[in-house]
Each structure stands twice: as C-alpha cells, then as structure tokens.
Motif scaffolding. Structure first.
Motif, PDB file in Angstrom:
ATOM      1  N   THR A   1      -6.798  42.748 -36.028  1.00 21.23           N
ATOM      2  CA  THR A   1      -7.454  43.080 -34.800  1.00 21.23           C
ATOM      3  C   THR A   1      -6.962  44.356 -34.021  1.00 21.23           C
ATOM      4  OG1 THR A   1      -6.024  41.866 -33.390  1.00 21.23           O
ATOM      5  CG2 THR A   1      -7.772  40.442 -34.168  1.00 21.23           C
ATOM      6  N   ALA A   2      -7.719  45.420 -33.441  1.00 13.45           N
ATOM      7  CA  ALA A   2      -7.156  46.735 -33.288  1.00 13.45           C
ATOM      8  C   ALA A   2      -8.156  47.342 -32.162  1.00 13.45           C
ATOM      9  CB  ALA A   2      -6.721  47.445 -34.693  1.00 13.45           C
ATOM     10  N   GLY A   3      -7.357  48.355 -31.923  1.00 18.81           N
ATOM     11  CA  GLY A   3      -8.035  49.502 -31.200  1.00 18.81           C
ATOM     12  C   GLY A   3      -8.329  49.048 -29.625  1.00 18.81           C
ATOM     13  N   GLY A   4      -9.626  49.900 -29.205  1.00 11.56           N
ATOM     14  CA  GLY A   4     -10.080  49.688 -27.765  1.00 11.56           C
ATOM     15  C   GLY A   4      -9.546  51.032 -26.984  1.00 11.56           C
ATOM     16  N   GLY A   5     -10.525  51.521 -26.430  1.00 10.89           N
ATOM     17  CA  GLY A   5     -10.372  52.667 -25.412  1.00 10.89           C
ATOM     18  C   GLY A   5     -11.198  54.007 -26.036  1.00 10.89           C
ATOM     19  N   ALA A   6     -10.973  55.160 -25.295  1.00 11.74           N
ATOM     20  CA  ALA A   6     -11.821  56.383 -25.553  1.00 11.74           C
ATOM     21  C   ALA A   6     -13.232  56.317 -25.517  1.00 11.74           C
ATOM     22  CB  ALA A   6     -11.296  56.684 -27.113  1.00 11.74           C
ATOM     23  N   PRO A   7     -13.725  55.762 -24.144  1.00 11.50           N
ATOM     24  CA  PRO A   7     -12.870  55.320 -23.076  1.00 11.50           C
ATOM     25  C   PRO A   7     -12.621  53.896 -22.880  1.00 11.50           C
ATOM     26  CG  PRO A   7     -15.280  55.536 -22.518  1.00 11.50           C
ATOM     27  CD  PRO A   7     -15.087  55.920 -24.042  1.00 11.50           C
ATOM     28  N   GLY A   8     -11.835  53.710 -21.908  1.00 10.68           N
ATOM     29  CA  GLY A   8     -11.656  52.300 -21.438  1.00 10.68           C
ATOM     30  C   GLY A   8     -10.449  52.097 -20.540  1.00 10.68           C
ATOM     31  N   PRO A   9     -10.073  50.796 -20.195  1.00  9.47           N
ATOM     32  CA  PRO A   9      -9.178  50.744 -19.374  1.00  9.47           C
ATOM     33  C   PRO A   9      -7.831  50.764 -19.702  1.00  9.47           C
ATOM     34  CG  PRO A   9     -10.178  48.463 -19.688  1.00  9.47           C
ATOM     35  CD  PRO A   9     -10.985  49.899 -20.523  1.00  9.47           C
ATOM     36  N   ALA A  10      -7.671  50.797 -21.441  1.00  8.51           N
ATOM     37  CA  ALA A  10      -6.079  50.789 -22.071  1.00  8.51           C
ATOM     38  C   ALA A  10      -6.747  51.600 -23.339  1.00  8.51           C
ATOM     39  CB  ALA A  10      -5.873  49.478 -22.480  1.00  8.51           C
ATOM     40  N   THR A  11      -5.529  52.436 -23.553  1.00  9.84           N
ATOM     41  CA  THR A  11      -5.853  53.252 -24.783  1.00  9.84           C
ATOM     42  C   THR A  11      -4.972  52.742 -25.874  1.00  9.84           C
ATOM     43  OG1 THR A  11      -6.188  55.530 -23.637  1.00  9.84           O
ATOM     44  CG2 THR A  11      -5.541  55.630 -25.693  1.00  9.84           C
ATOM     45  N   ASN A  12      -5.580  51.951 -26.789  1.00  9.73           N
ATOM     46  CA  ASN A  12      -4.768  50.952 -27.689  1.00  9.73           C
ATOM     47  C   ASN A  12      -4.650  51.568 -28.979  1.00  9.73           C
ATOM     48  OD1 ASN A  12      -4.248  48.809 -26.179  1.00  9.73           O
ATOM     49  ND2 ASN A  12      -6.293  47.950 -26.384  1.00  9.73           N
ATOM     50  N   LEU A  13      -3.706  52.703 -29.202  1.00  9.14           N
ATOM     51  CA  LEU A  13      -3.198  52.949 -30.440  1.00  9.14           C
ATOM     52  C   LEU A  13      -2.152  52.101 -30.987  1.00  9.14           C
ATOM     53  CD1 LEU A  13      -2.319  56.326 -28.738  1.00  9.14           C
ATOM     54  CD2 LEU A  13      -3.870  56.378 -30.901  1.00  9.14           C
ATOM     55  N   ASN A  14      -2.846  50.855 -31.294  1.00  8.32           N
ATOM     56  CA  ASN A  14      -2.077  49.636 -31.784  1.00  8.32           C
ATOM     57  C   ASN A  14      -3.052  48.299 -32.684  1.00  8.32           C
ATOM     58  OD1 ASN A  14      -3.064  48.142 -29.669  1.00  8.32           O
ATOM     59  ND2 ASN A  14      -1.876  49.509 -28.224  1.00  8.32           N
ATOM     60  N   ALA A  15      -2.317  47.705 -33.177  1.00 11.07           N
ATOM     61  CA  ALA A  15      -3.143  46.619 -33.750  1.00 11.07           C
ATOM     62  C   ALA A  15      -2.081  45.331 -33.372  1.00 11.07           C
ATOM     63  CB  ALA A  15      -3.200  46.884 -35.090  1.00 11.07           C
ATOM     64  N   GLU A  16      -2.945  44.110 -33.459  1.00 11.62           N
ATOM     65  CA  GLU A  16      -2.289  42.639 -33.947  1.00 11.62           C
ATOM     66  C   GLU A  16      -3.049  42.121 -34.983  1.00 11.62           C
ATOM     67  OE1 GLU A  16      -1.548  40.993 -29.377  1.00 11.62           O
ATOM     68  OE2 GLU A  16      -3.162  42.299 -29.617  1.00 11.62           O
ATOM     69  N   ILE A  17      -1.963  41.402 -35.809  1.00 10.98           N
ATOM     70  CA  ILE A  17      -2.592  40.628 -36.911  1.00 10.98           C
ATOM     71  C   ILE A  17      -2.698  39.023 -36.768  1.00 10.98           C
ATOM     72  CG2 ILE A  17      -2.316  40.031 -39.479  1.00 10.98           C
ATOM     73  CD1 ILE A  17      -1.261  42.859 -39.725  1.00 10.98           C
ATOM     74  N   TYR A  18      -3.822  38.548 -36.950  1.00 10.86           N
ATOM     75  CA  TYR A  18      -3.884  37.069 -36.576  1.00 10.86           C
ATOM     76  C   TYR A  18      -3.764  36.368 -37.743  1.00 10.86           C
ATOM     77  CZ  TYR A  18      -6.175  32.774 -35.138  1.00 10.86           C
ATOM     78  OH  TYR A  18      -6.500  31.437 -34.921  1.00 10.86           O
ATOM     79  N   THR A  19      -3.035  35.148 -37.626  1.00  8.66           N
ATOM     80  CA  THR A  19      -2.904  34.552 -38.846  1.00  8.66           C
ATOM     81  C   THR A  19      -3.412  33.218 -38.511  1.00  8.66           C
ATOM     82  OG1 THR A  19      -0.777  35.386 -39.600  1.00  8.66           O
ATOM     83  CG2 THR A  19      -1.190  33.335 -40.271  1.00  8.66           C
ATOM     84  N   PRO A  20      -4.576  32.697 -39.042  1.00  5.03           N
ATOM     85  CA  PRO A  20      -5.467  31.675 -38.765  1.00  5.03           C
ATOM     86  C   PRO A  20      -4.770  30.372 -39.004  1.00  5.03           C
ATOM     87  CG  PRO A  20      -6.840  33.288 -40.015  1.00  5.03           C
ATOM     88  CD  PRO A  20      -5.499  33.669 -40.164  1.00  5.03           C
TER      89      PRO A  20
END
Length: 504
Positions: A376-395
């Motif tokens: 799960t990653a990203g978000g922004g350009a535009p948006g309320p947060a510029t997310n140059l990042n990711a998180e990995i979900y382990t089910p």
C-alpha cells in the motif's frame, strides 16, 4: 500548476522466470516484519512506513517479481516525465532495493494507463499528460514500452490515434490490449472510441463501439471494464448503466438490462472470482455482479462501513478482498479510513484489519505481491499529504493462529512450469503434504483506485504425496493470457510464496 480535480470529486521470459529459484522466492518475504501484535492472525499487521523514491501513482508487478512505479519527480511533484522506479522486494525496502532510472522517452506518463502485454511481457504505457504554454493537464497519444529484462523504457513504433489522459486498459482473451475512455483536453473533452493494440501490428480504432455513455463524456475517467466469460468486455459506469462491448471486427456496443446504483470514479471494484465482481457504490453500498449468465445480474452485499473515495480493493491470494485507504470526502483529510477491511465471499461479511499510519487518498495504490503480502503506497500530487512512502500489509493467513503474533511456517513450491495453456494438466512439486488449495491471481497493475486486469481463479487439483496434478483455467475468456501468481496453501490455510507463470 497542480492537477485540478472536478468539483464533484473534490467533494465527494522463461529464462528470467526460471532464475527465480526457491531460495530467492523465499527471500521475497524478508521485508515482512517478524514481530506483530497478538491479534495479527485475525487482523493482519501493517509494516513500518518506508521511503519511496517518488509517489507511486502507477504500479505494475513485473514478470520477474519486481514492481515498476512512476508518477512524480523525486520531490513528489506532479510529472512522470523525468524518472521511474523499479523495486525488488527480495532486497527489502531500503535504498538498494530501488533502481531509479531516467525517463528518456519525452512523455510525461502522469495519469496514463499501464498493462503487461502477454506476448512479450513488456509493460505498455498508453497516453499521459502534456504541458502547453506552461499549463499542464493536456493529453497525448504517446505509447511507450518497458522491457523488464533490461529495465528500459522506450517509445513504441506507433502512437494511438486519439490523445488520452485517464484511460483504462484491458487484456482481451485474444491477447490484444484494449484502451477505453480518457479525456482529450483541459476542458475535459472525452474520447468515446476504443482502440485495440496488437503486438507487432500496432493500433486500430473500433468505430462501431464508440459510446459517450459507456466510456465517453458520461464515464470517461478510468472506466471500469473486464474481459467477461462470454467473450465480450463488460463495462460499468458511475451513473449506473452497464454495457457489453464486442471488440471483434469494427467493434460493437450494447447496453445490458442491468442498472446499478450510482457509483464514483474513485470507488473501487474488483473481480474476485471467475465472472464475479465486488463493486463499491456511493452511500456505503456494495454489490456482487455476476457475469456468468445470459445477462449480467447483481445482488446487494453489505457495505464496507463508509464511503472510501480513493480507496483500493485488492484480491488476496485466497480470494478474499482487502479494501484499504480512502476517506468519506474525496481527497480531503476528513473521515479518513486508516483501518482496512477484508471481505469474505463465502460469508459476505467484512472483518476489520490493523491500522495504517498514513492516509492513502488520491493517487494511492495497493498491489498484491508474490509473497502474498500487499503493497500500500502513495497519495498526493495533489492532496492533504505528499506520501513518498509505502506500508506493506501482511494478511492474517500468514500468521500462526495461536495469539503469539508470529509468522506461520509456509509451504513452498519446489518445481512448477513457467508457462501454461488453458485446460492443461500440469505438475507442481511442493515441500509438504496436505495441500488444501491451489489458486491463480493475475499480476496487478494499479492506479487511481483501479487494478487493471486483476482477477482470482481457484484451480482444481489432486495430490500424490508432495506432487500435485493441477488443471489450468478452462478458457481465455475466463483467464485472459498473461502472467499470474500461482499459490499453494497448506492444511492450515497458509499460502506459499507464488511462482509467476505465463498463461497462453
């Protein structure tokens, strides 16, 4: 100039594959945290926030198990004209795992569409952004290709006829790639005529399938479409109409009797079983659409709990659907959903997952990885947060069911073919007896809430000790040609690391 959203949205190769030895595949799981909360076997766990070289607005899982991403510059500013990234999960999530390369094509690939071409394994990138007199958000008809063997991005010999921005791409049963929708200009003039790409031949327009209602002015932004079991392409719209498009000859388009509740460009849908789609609609509504009859039908499903504009829906290795990210108001930090939900097709119920640390709104993505975790990653350009990042979900299926928060031992695939054909029986060697399931999941390619081509297929099999005899999907209409992740599950329901196989 930042990209402007409409007001409504402001509010509302065989050698390469063989080289993936069992030991390397096992290494894919090294980015997964070993310590997790005690209830991870019911909720899963979210890994730490890790840096990304750009905002991964577009992500695609490559045939060799790496992930290509693009969409902004290194500061998270809107443009795909300068760099792209290739991430190798088996190297972890640090800087050495990323290969950042210059985009030398001259195309701003921001808000294009991307899909793997079955015949070559190359990623096809269709359309994109253009700046005119200093003003962004015009469209192009550029077509580029990415060769995963050399990690090179280059211009295709032939462009599309129409300029497109925000188009959808679909792999057909024939192995051809269909492009639908998109807009042509800053004033949102839409593109109602589909085009068809054939490897080695180029593009042709399907004039007989032109439609403003299906994927033109009323439904132009990344329209949702799937190869259907009847050989045609099924299309849903934000206003509720549904269509079957026939790509044969000059093309044809026909409205179906099925009308859906109102949807939104940024509410996700996913094909979670052959011919079956889970579709999230406005006002916390959800539907199961069934394409297996003479006409499509739908039945009401329990909603996910709130509207999740810009959220993602990702089918997991076991066929359940993981919904992550989003917010009640479109791309606004109000009603942000940090906790995910998992939908079980067998019961129709939702289960809450662990909580993410970052909001994932506009321009965020979710992608199933070969080790059965989810990027799960990203978000922004535009948006309320510029997310140059990711998180990995382990089910949850990767944890011991003993309240210790420790990862379960996994079965492994020790030998499997790298290429399959439909209806074929094939052998798979595994590390343990008692295999309970074998599944195929189409490799993902996600952007803007859409995961092009994603679909899940359970496979029939028999076992003799540690040797499985598995039957491939019955037809290309059910499982289009391309690359799939092959998983096996042990008696406890724990999946292996996948082998990526080419179908067709």
């Amino acid at each position: 100039m930042t990209k402007r959203l409409p007001a409504s949205r402001r509010l509302a190769s065989a050698a390469s594959l063989l080289s993936l030895s069992a030991s390397l595949l096992t290494g894919l799981a090294t980015h997964t945290a070993q310590a997790a909360p005690w209830d991870s076997f019911t909720k899963g766990s979210m890994g730490p926030v890790v840096n990304w070289p750009l905002i991964p607005i577009h992500v695609v899982l490559l045939p060799d198990g790496r992930v290509m991403s693009y969409g902004t510059d290194a500061k998270g500013v809107q443009t795909g004209q300068f760099i792209y990234d290739v991430w190798d999960p088996k190297l972890g999530t640090g800087t050495p795992s990323h290969l950042v390369l210059p985009n030398t094509t001259g195309t701003d690939t921001f808000c294009s569409a991307q899909i793997i071409v079955p015949a070559s394994g190359a990623v096809l990138l269709a359309g994109g952004d253009k700046t005119v007199n200093g003003v962004r958000n015009y469209s192009v008809n550029d077509v580029n290709l990415f060769d995963y063997r050399s990690s090179a991005l280059y211009q295709a010999p032939q462009p599309m006829r129409d300029v497109r921005w925000y188009p959808t791409v679909v792999t057909l049963a024939s192995g051809q790639v269909l492009v639908l929708g998109g807009r042509a200009s800053l004033t949102e003039l839409s593109v109602p005529t589909p085009e068809l790409y054939t490897e080695g031949q180029g593009w042709r327009s399907l004039e007989g399938a032109a439609s403003d209602d299906a994927y033109g002015s009323r439904n132009w932004s990344y329209p949702l479409a799937w190869q259907a079991p009847n050989g045609r392409v099924f299309v849903t719209t934000i206003w509720g109409g549904t269509y079957y498009m026939d790509p044969a000859g000059n093309g044809a388009i026909a409205k179906t009797p099925l009308t859906l509740p109102a949807g939104d460009y940024y509410l996700p849908s996913v094909m979670y079983a052959p011919g079956k789609i889970l579709s999230l609609r406005k006002s916390n509504r959800a539907l199961v659409i069934d394409l297996n009859g003479s006409q499509p039908t739908s039945t009401a499903a329990t909603g996910v709990g709130q509207d999740r504009y810009h959220g993602s829906a990702t089918v997991l290795a076991d066929g359940k659907v993981f919904v992550s990210g989003g917010s009640i108001w479109s791309n606004i930090a109000f009603g942000v959903a940090y906790s995910g939900k998992i939908w079980d097709p067998a019961t129709g119920k939702w289960a809450a997952t662990t909580t993410a640390k970052k909001m994932r709104l506009y321009h965020s993505v979710s992608l199933l990885l070969p080790d059965a975790t989810v990027l799960t990653a990203g978000g922004g350009a535009p948006g309320p947060a510029t997310n140059l990042n990711a998180e990995i979900y382990t089910p949850p299926y990767l944890y011991k069911k003993d309240w210790t928060g420790t990862l379960a031992p996994r079965p492994s695939i020790t030998n499997a073919p790298t290429a399959l054909t439909w209806k074929q029986g094939f052998k798979v060697d595994v590390s343990t007896t008692g295999i309970s399931r074998v599944t195929l999941v189409k490799t993902g390619s996600a952007t803007h809430t859409v995961d092009f081509d994603q679909r899940f297929l359970p496979l029939n099999f028999s076992a003799s000790g540690k040797v499985l005899t598995v039957t491939a999907p019955p037809a290309a209409e059910v499982a289009p040609p391309g690359y799939y992740m092959l998983f096996v599950f042990d008696s406890a329901g724990v999946p292996s690391v996948a082998r990526i196989v080419r179908l067709g």
